[in-house]
Design a protein around this motif. Structure first.
Motif, PDB file in Angstrom:
ATOM      1  N   ASP A  30      56.712  17.050  51.298  1.00 49.50           N
ATOM      2  CA  ASP A  30      57.323  18.310  50.873  1.00 49.50           C
ATOM      3  C   ASP A  30      58.338  18.801  51.905  1.00 49.50           C
ATOM      4  OD1 ASP A  30      55.679  18.218  48.715  1.00 49.50           O
ATOM      5  OD2 ASP A  30      54.634  20.103  49.114  1.00 49.50           O
ATOM      6  N   LEU A  31      57.969  18.623  53.163  1.00 49.79           N
ATOM      7  CA  LEU A  31      58.825  19.108  54.240  1.00 49.79           C
ATOM      8  C   LEU A  31      60.154  18.366  54.253  1.00 49.79           C
ATOM      9  CD1 LEU A  31      59.081  21.002  56.669  1.00 49.79           C
ATOM     10  CD2 LEU A  31      57.780  19.362  58.039  1.00 49.79           C
ATOM     11  N   ARG A  32      60.069  17.079  53.931  1.00 49.76           N
ATOM     12  CA  ARG A  32      61.305  16.297  53.864  1.00 49.76           C
ATOM     13  C   ARG A  32      62.265  16.846  52.819  1.00 49.76           C
ATOM     14  NH1 ARG A  32      60.878  11.720  56.817  1.00 49.76           N
ATOM     15  NH2 ARG A  32      58.749  11.061  57.274  1.00 49.76           N
ATOM     16  N   SER A  38      66.693  24.049  50.466  1.00 48.42           N
ATOM     17  CA  SER A  38      66.937  25.352  51.097  1.00 48.42           C
ATOM     18  C   SER A  38      65.700  26.240  51.145  1.00 48.42           C
ATOM     19  CB  SER A  38      68.062  26.108  50.388  1.00 48.42           C
ATOM     20  OG  SER A  38      69.217  25.327  50.374  1.00 48.42           O
ATOM     21  N   GLU A  39      64.547  25.618  51.358  1.00 48.88           N
ATOM     22  CA  GLU A  39      63.328  26.423  51.492  1.00 48.88           C
ATOM     23  C   GLU A  39      63.114  26.881  52.930  1.00 48.88           C
ATOM     24  OE1 GLU A  39      61.272  23.702  48.039  1.00 48.88           O
ATOM     25  OE2 GLU A  39      60.239  23.880  49.963  1.00 48.88           O
ATOM     26  N   ARG A  63      61.141  29.518  59.258  1.00 50.09           N
ATOM     27  CA  ARG A  63      60.249  29.918  58.173  1.00 50.09           C
ATOM     28  C   ARG A  63      60.403  28.936  57.025  1.00 50.09           C
ATOM     29  NH1 ARG A  63      58.226  31.961  61.598  1.00 50.09           N
ATOM     30  NH2 ARG A  63      57.788  34.132  62.052  1.00 50.09           N
ATOM     31  N   TRP A  64      59.268  28.612  56.417  1.00 52.30           N
ATOM     32  CA  TRP A  64      59.287  27.722  55.249  1.00 52.30           C
ATOM     33  C   TRP A  64      58.626  28.426  54.088  1.00 52.30           C
ATOM     34  CZ3 TRP A  64      56.256  22.450  54.890  1.00 52.30           C
ATOM     35  CH2 TRP A  64      56.518  21.862  53.631  1.00 52.30           C
ATOM     36  N   GLU A  65      59.413  28.697  53.072  1.00 52.21           N
ATOM     37  CA  GLU A  65      58.907  29.312  51.848  1.00 52.21           C
ATOM     38  C   GLU A  65      58.708  28.197  50.831  1.00 52.21           C
ATOM     39  OE1 GLU A  65      58.019  32.441  51.866  1.00 52.21           O
ATOM     40  OE2 GLU A  65      57.352  32.383  49.783  1.00 52.21           O
ATOM     41  N   SER A  71      54.501  31.080  51.896  1.00 51.58           N
ATOM     42  CA  SER A  71      55.048  30.848  53.227  1.00 51.58           C
ATOM     43  C   SER A  71      54.074  30.048  54.091  1.00 51.58           C
ATOM     44  CB  SER A  71      55.454  32.175  53.863  1.00 51.58           C
ATOM     45  OG  SER A  71      54.479  32.590  54.757  1.00 51.58           O
ATOM     46  N   ILE A  72      54.603  29.054  54.760  1.00 49.40           N
ATOM     47  CA  ILE A  72      53.809  28.167  55.607  1.00 49.40           C
ATOM     48  C   ILE A  72      54.198  28.424  57.055  1.00 49.40           C
ATOM     49  CG2 ILE A  72      53.275  25.754  56.135  1.00 49.40           C
ATOM     50  CD1 ILE A  72      53.889  25.087  53.239  1.00 49.40           C
TER      51      ILE A  72
END
Ligand code: C2E
Ligand code: MG
Ligand code: MG
Ligand code: MG
Length: 285
Positions: A30-32, A38-39, A63-65, A71-72
């Motif tokens: 997911d992070l990739r 644009s999260e 920040r990661w939405e 939010s993570i």
């Protein structure tokens, strides 16, 4: 880190993402994609001048939405990014975005003394192109180099002390600031760490928080005094109590960064804070 949450039950509705079992792999993939979708964004936490209680600058925090999971925390995804090498892409994004926002702030306020502090991880530091990337953002955004600061933790520089020292010296030659982040969580002495060209020490929040022994004020006093004697400025992270704030101010500690003043906020709020209220913060407590 992943063990922290424990258990292996499938929970259909989870408010926060939990890195359990294959969840971690999922998070990794997911992070990739998060980057392209644009999260990822930056939040900006004010760093406050302790004497005037005015905002002096900001720390840029990733920040990661996540579209499903909300939010993570960077405490979860930064270690994954570091293990997979994705941190280089994320770090470059943070650098670019922070530099751009810093120039926006300078333009919006007409005051180019505000600074922006950006976290660097060791995987990024040892990359050949970091120096060129930093030079590039300084040139493109026409930044006074000293308004851009980089934060590194002790463990990062200790991963590869020789190489880190060389690269930090090169960064220093560009005129940017270098902060030793999370001081008090590692094992190296400040004297040893002075072989790296830091100009600022960030006293970790756990240092103050997990330490209620009666000698605490003496330890705080001696660290701040020693830092100053070594030519370092000091940011007290996460200070909450009125007595800590008072003690650190009386010791001449330059800055505080804490929820007591402000949590990390979106850029638009940060900009308004500087433009509308001449950058003065009312303390929360
Ligand atoms: P850090 O660099 O030490 O950043 C400070 C952290 O302390 C932030 O957490 C901030 O929200 C939190 N904090 C500030 N004041 C208080 C307070 O009064 N009380 C409490 N309890 N916490 C406070 P955050 O944003 O969750 O970031 C966690 C860590 O993730 C950062 O610690 C940093 O190591 C890493 N990180 C964040 N963004 C980046 C990035 O762009 N690159 C890299 N390499 N690491 C990043
Ligand atoms: Mg930091
Ligand atoms: Mg820190
Ligand atoms: Mg930290």
């Amino acid at each position: 880190q992943a063990k922290r949450f424990g258990g292996d039950r499938i929970e259909p509705f989870r408010p926060a993402y939990k890195t359990i079992g294959s969840g971690r792999l999922q998070l990794e993939s997911d992070l990739r994609r998060a980057f392209e979708r644009s999260e990822l964004s930056l939040a900006f936490q004010p760093i406050v001048d302790l004497q005037s209680e005015k905002v002096a600058g900001f720390e840029a925090l990733l920040r990661w939405e996540h579209p499903r999971r909300g939010s993570i925390s960077p405490a979860e995804f930064i270690p994954i990014a570091e293990n997979t090498g994705l941190i280089v892409t994320l770090g470059q994004f943070a650098l670019e975005e922070a530099a751009k926002r810093l120039s926006d702030l300078h333009r919006a306020t007409g005051d180019n003394r505000f600074f922006m502090s950006v976290n660097i991880s060791s995987r990024q530091l040892i990359r050949q192109d970091l120096i060129a990337n930093v030079r590039s953002v300084i040139d493109r955004y026409k930044l006074a180099p000293q308004t851009l600061k980089f934060e590194l933790t002790e463990s990062m520089v200790m991963d590869n002390p020789e190489r880190s020292a060389q690269l930090l010296a090169k960064l220093r030659d560009l005129g940017v600031g270098l902060s030793l982040d999370d001081f008090g969580t590692g094992h190296s002495s400040l004297a040893y760490l002075m072989r790296f060209p830091f100009d600022t020490l960030k006293l970790d929040q756990s240092f103050l928080r997990n330490n209620s022994q009666p000698q605490r004020p003496i330890i705080v006093h001696s660290i701040v005094t020693m830092a100053h004697d070594l030519g370092l400025k000091v940011v007290a992270e996460g200070i909450e109590s009125e007595s800590d704030i008072t003690q650190l101010r009386d010791l001449g500690c330059e800055w505080a960064q804490s929820f007591a003043f402000s949590p990390p906020i979106p850029f638009e709020m940060a900009r308004r804070l500087l433009v509308d209220r001449s950058a003065s913060l009312k303390r929360a407590s």
